[in-house]
Structure formats: structure tokens, C-alpha cells
Scaffold this active site. Structure first.
Site, PDB file in Angstrom:
ATOM      1  N   ASP A  39       0.823  -1.222   0.000  1.00 38.99           N
ATOM      2  CA  ASP A  39       0.000   0.000   0.000  1.00 38.99           C
ATOM      3  C   ASP A  39       0.851   1.263   0.000  1.00 38.99           C
ATOM      4  OD1 ASP A  39      -2.433  -1.589   0.286  1.00 38.99           O
ATOM      5  OD2 ASP A  39      -1.773  -1.913   2.349  1.00 38.99           O
ATOM      6  N   LYS A  52       2.509   2.098  -5.201  1.00 38.86           N
ATOM      7  CA  LYS A  52       3.252   1.608  -6.364  1.00 38.86           C
ATOM      8  C   LYS A  52       2.538   1.926  -7.671  1.00 38.86           C
ATOM      9  CE  LYS A  52       3.366  -2.535  -4.531  1.00 38.86           C
ATOM     10  NZ  LYS A  52       2.946  -2.179  -3.150  1.00 38.86           N
ATOM     11  N   GLY A  68      -3.910  -4.023  -4.753  1.00 39.39           N
ATOM     12  CA  GLY A  68      -4.765  -2.993  -5.322  1.00 39.39           C
ATOM     13  C   GLY A  68      -3.978  -1.731  -5.574  1.00 39.39           C
ATOM     14  N   HIS A  69      -3.956  -1.274  -6.807  1.00 43.41           N
ATOM     15  CA  HIS A  69      -3.241  -0.056  -7.164  1.00 43.41           C
ATOM     16  C   HIS A  69      -4.241   0.999  -7.607  1.00 43.41           C
ATOM     17  CE1 HIS A  69       0.567  -2.632  -8.170  1.00 43.41           C
ATOM     18  NE2 HIS A  69       0.358  -2.498  -6.880  1.00 43.41           N
ATOM     19  N   GLN A  97       2.670  -6.782  -3.423  1.00 46.79           N
ATOM     20  CA  GLN A  97       2.783  -6.424  -2.007  1.00 46.79           C
ATOM     21  C   GLN A  97       4.201  -5.957  -1.654  1.00 46.79           C
ATOM     22  OE1 GLN A  97       1.690  -9.482  -3.100  1.00 46.79           O
ATOM     23  NE2 GLN A  97      -0.480  -9.127  -2.874  1.00 46.79           N
TER      24      GLN A  97
END
Length: 425
Positions: A13, A16, A40-41, A225
Site C-alpha cells: 500500500d 506503487k 490494489g493499485h 505487495q
């Protein structure tokens, strides 16, 4: 300019997605090399928000090719949903610019059922899994009964693999967790329409990479991650099921290590963590709540609230050592605006000793006391600042302290969520 690897330097988180999007204009090919849709991006472009889980953030640039490497575990239903969502936002998602490695392992329906059943059965020591089948899929890969993306092109082979996997899965589901068994027909009914839509995206990604290199193109390798969720080097057992380190870019994409290039470590200006596991600098007070609220610290994949705390330089030092980080992209510096005093953890007290790196014993981070250094905060709103010199002196001093501890330069500073809210040094 060389190829580059993008890795999260903390517990994920870190932002990225924004950095991948930001650096994509100078890149020809963006390759995701590990993890699944537990990542999740979030990328904001022109005031429009895009949330990506499997597809590299570079897809938002119309002239870029994106690929999903063999080190990823792919939920085909989620992949197709993501394609549909991006197409609805006007993004070209044709197979000409998006590739899936033939060797990518697929998350099957029984993986997700088993993952949720295991986690829900635990009363204590929950890992905090997202329940998306990531771990069980990697398990099948390791014991050589996995379903790969190429199997979608041969439904007879796919059926045989499902029939081979289900007896053990059903025994666990029924006898250990009290869940109803699945049938081969149940699984095939779900997979057959998916196969027809997914097969056009299959490609030999390793050859795509090699062709790009031969044509003098540049490649970006995107991790999911953060390093400290790495199954080998993270805070085991509170980790993900794959290797998140920069070294896995070689294996997870299909490229020789000598061709990888620079390593950009994405570092949030403070520290966050989702789910269970030790967190030495966690703040369960008003300051932690301030970070959580101002930083909108809620998972883009799960919606779970992220735990917040001071920046941990000992954790970062370990990332630099393990991943060979050559530069840092610092994100969410703007969230710290308004705090009059900042603390950074420079080392730990552990068993009567001062240590500069996380202890290597299992759950060692649960038994450390952070040693803090105080730094001045700043009151100014920095979200619209365009150059490094415009930043308040206290903010520049904060960045300099990070560089000193990590031993590598901070070359990118994010001062807001949008693409343009970024200072390049």
C-alpha cells in the site's frame, strides 16, 4: 536508461500504482511478476480514479504493452471484470497490448472456497488473508497439480486437472471445515465461458520480454505487495504466499537477472499495515487516526482500514539490503503536513541490545521496542508544490534523514494522489 523494478519497501500500500503510471512514458513494456488480485493499485489521472488489481498500471498509457508474468496467480474472472471496467472508461484492453504468460497459474473456484474456509475456522492467530485463493493456488503450484493459463486452450486437459485436484480439496472442505464438496461439472461450468474469452490474451511473455530488449525497448517489472510480506523475508507467518523481493522479478517474469537494472523502492512517508502481524511503530492514538483519515488509508482491494504508525527506518534499511534498492520514491508526504513533531524509528531495542535491522527469529518484531528520533514537522500545505526547493525546510530535512538511513537517494516525492502532484529530483 536501464530497465527497472518497482517494489514496495514496507508492508504494501505504498503507492506503487501511481509510480508505475508516472514512470511508464519512458517504458515500452510493463510486466507484473508476482502476487494476485490481493493487491490494489489506485491511480488518479485527470481527476479520474482507476483501481487495478491484476493489470499493470501502465495500461493507462495507450502506447504501452503490459504483461502478466508466470509468477502471478491469476483469478480469470477478476481479470475479465477488470478488463470490462477499464474498457468502460475508454481504455484499449485488446490482446495486442495486454498479454498473459502461458505459464501463469490460475486461481480456481475451489482455491477461493478453501481459502475462506481455513481463515474463518481460526479463532486465534488469523493471518489476515483476503480469502481470494492466493495461498491455495501457490500451494497447488508447488505440489505440481496447478492449473495454468495455457490449460484454458485445452478443455480436456483442464477437466483432467480439475478432476485430479478436487478429491483432496473436497476432503478438506467437507471433513475439516464442514463445507459442501464441489463437483468437476461445477468447476467446468464456471471455467468454460471464461476460457473462450481469456485464450486470446495468452502469450510467451518471456519471449515478449526478449524481443523488447532486442529492439532496445525499456522494461518495467512491477511487484505487488511490500517486501515485508515476502514469504521468505517478511514477518512470517503474517506474510503473503509469494516472493515480493526484487530478485523474484527474474523468476516471475522470465528474464536473466543480469538484465534487470535499477530497483526503485516505494516508501510511504509513514508506515501502514493491513491485517494481522507485528507493527512496532503502530499508533493507536489521535496521530494514527490523523494519518488514517488524511491519507484515506482504506484498502483499494478489501476496503479494510489500514493500521498507521511512524516511519520505520530499520524496516526500510532491511529492504534496501535485501532488494538492492538504488533509489526511493517517497509517497504521501503531504499527509504529514500539519503535524508539529515527527518521529522516525531509527533502530530497535531487542533483548537488551540496540539493533539496526529487524530480528530474524519468528515473530521477532513483536518483541522489539522502537528507538525514535524526533524531527520538526511543518504546517504548510504542500500539495501544489512543484519543485523540491519549494518544500518547507522541515520536509526537506525529513527526506534527508530518510536518505541518510537508507543510504540511497530519494528521487521522486509524491505530494498528492494525482499524477501531476509529484516532484521529480
Amino acid at each position: 536508461m536501464s530497465n527497472l523494478i518497482i517494489i514496495g519497501a514496507q508492508w504494501g500500500d505504498e503507492g506503487k500504482g501511481k509510480i508505475v503510471d508516472l514512470l511508464s512514458p519512458d517504458i515500452s513494456l510493463i510486466v507484473r511478476f508476482q502476487g494476485g488480485n490481493n493487491a490494489g493499485h489506485t491511480v488518479i489521472v485527470g481527476g479520474k480514479k482507476y483501481i487495478l488489481h491484476l493489470i499493470p498500471s501502465g495500461i493507462l498509457h495507450p502506447d504501452k504493452i503490459c504483461a502478466i508474468g508466470n509468477g502471478v496467480v491469476l483469478d480469470p474472472a477478476v481479470f475479465l471484470e477488470e478488463i470490462e471496467a477499464l474498457e468502460a472508461q475508454g481504455i484499449d484492453m485488446s490482446p495486442g497490448r495486454l498479454k498473459i504468460s502461458y505459464k501463469t497459474h490460475l486461481i480456481m473456484p475451489y482455491h477461493k472456497v478453501l481459502d475462506r474456509a481455513r481463515e474463518e475456522s481460526k479463532t486465534d492467530d488469523k493471518i489476515g488473508t483476503t480469502g481470494r485463493g492466493i495461498g491455495p493456488c501457490y500451494e497447488d503450484k508447488a505440489i505440481r497439480i496447478g492449473v495454468r493459463a495455457c490449460d484454458l486452450a485445452d478443455l480436456d486437459l483442464l477437466r483432467k486437472k480439475v478432476a485430479r485436484a478436487l478429491p483432496e480439496k473436497n476432503t478438506l472442505l467437507f471433513n475439516c471445515y464442514g463445507r459442501q464438496p464441489l463437483t468437476v461439472e461445477d468447476v467446468m461450468k464456471e471455467m468454460e465461458p471464461i476460457a473462450e474469452r481469456l485464450v486470446p490474451y495468452l502469450a510467451d511473455v518471456s519471449t515478449v520480454i526478449d524481443d523488447c530488449l532486442k529492439s532496445k525497448g525499456r522494461i518495467m517489472f512491477e511487484g505487488a505487495q511490500g517486501l515485508h510480506l515476502d514469504v521468505d523475508h517478511g514477518t512470517y507467518p503474517f506474510v503473503t504466499s509469494s516472493n515480493t523481493s526484487s530478485g523474484n522479478a527474474s523468476v516471475g517474469a522470465g528474464i536473466a537477472p543480469s538484465k534487470l537494472g535499477r530497483v526503485v523502492g516505494i516508501v510511504k512517508a509513514y508506515t501502514t499495515r493491513v491485517g494481522s502481524g507485528p507493527f512496532p511503530t503502530e499508533l493507536n492514538d489521535a496521530t494514527g487516526k490523523y494519518m488514517q483519515t488524511k491519507g484515506a488509508e482504506f484498502g483499494s482491494t478489501t476496503g479494510r482500514t489500514r493500521r498507521c504508525g511512524w516511519l520505520d527506518l530499520a524496516l526500510l534499511r532491511e529492504t534496501v539490503r535485501l532488494c538492492g534498492v538504488t533509489e526511493i520514491a517517497l509517497t504521501k508526504l503531504d499527509v504529514l503536513s500539519g503535524l508539529s513533531e515527527l518521529l522516525v524509528c531509527t533502530s530497535y531495542e531487542y533483548e537488551g541490545r540496540n539493533i539496526l535491522y529487524p530480528p530474524q527469529m519468528e515473530n521477532g518484531l513483536s518483541h522489539v521496542s522502537p528507538i525514535y528520533e524526533k524531527l520538526h514537522g511543518w504546517a504548510e500545505d504542500i500539495e501544489n508544490m512543484k519543485s523540491y526547493d519549494q518544500l518547507p525546510k522541515a520536509a526537506r530535512d525529513y527526506i534527508a534523514r530518510i536518505e541518510e538511513a537508507a543510504g540511497v537517494p530519494v528521487t521522486i516525492v509524491s505530494v498528492g494522489p494525482a499524477r501531476e502532484q509529484t516532484i521529480m529530483r
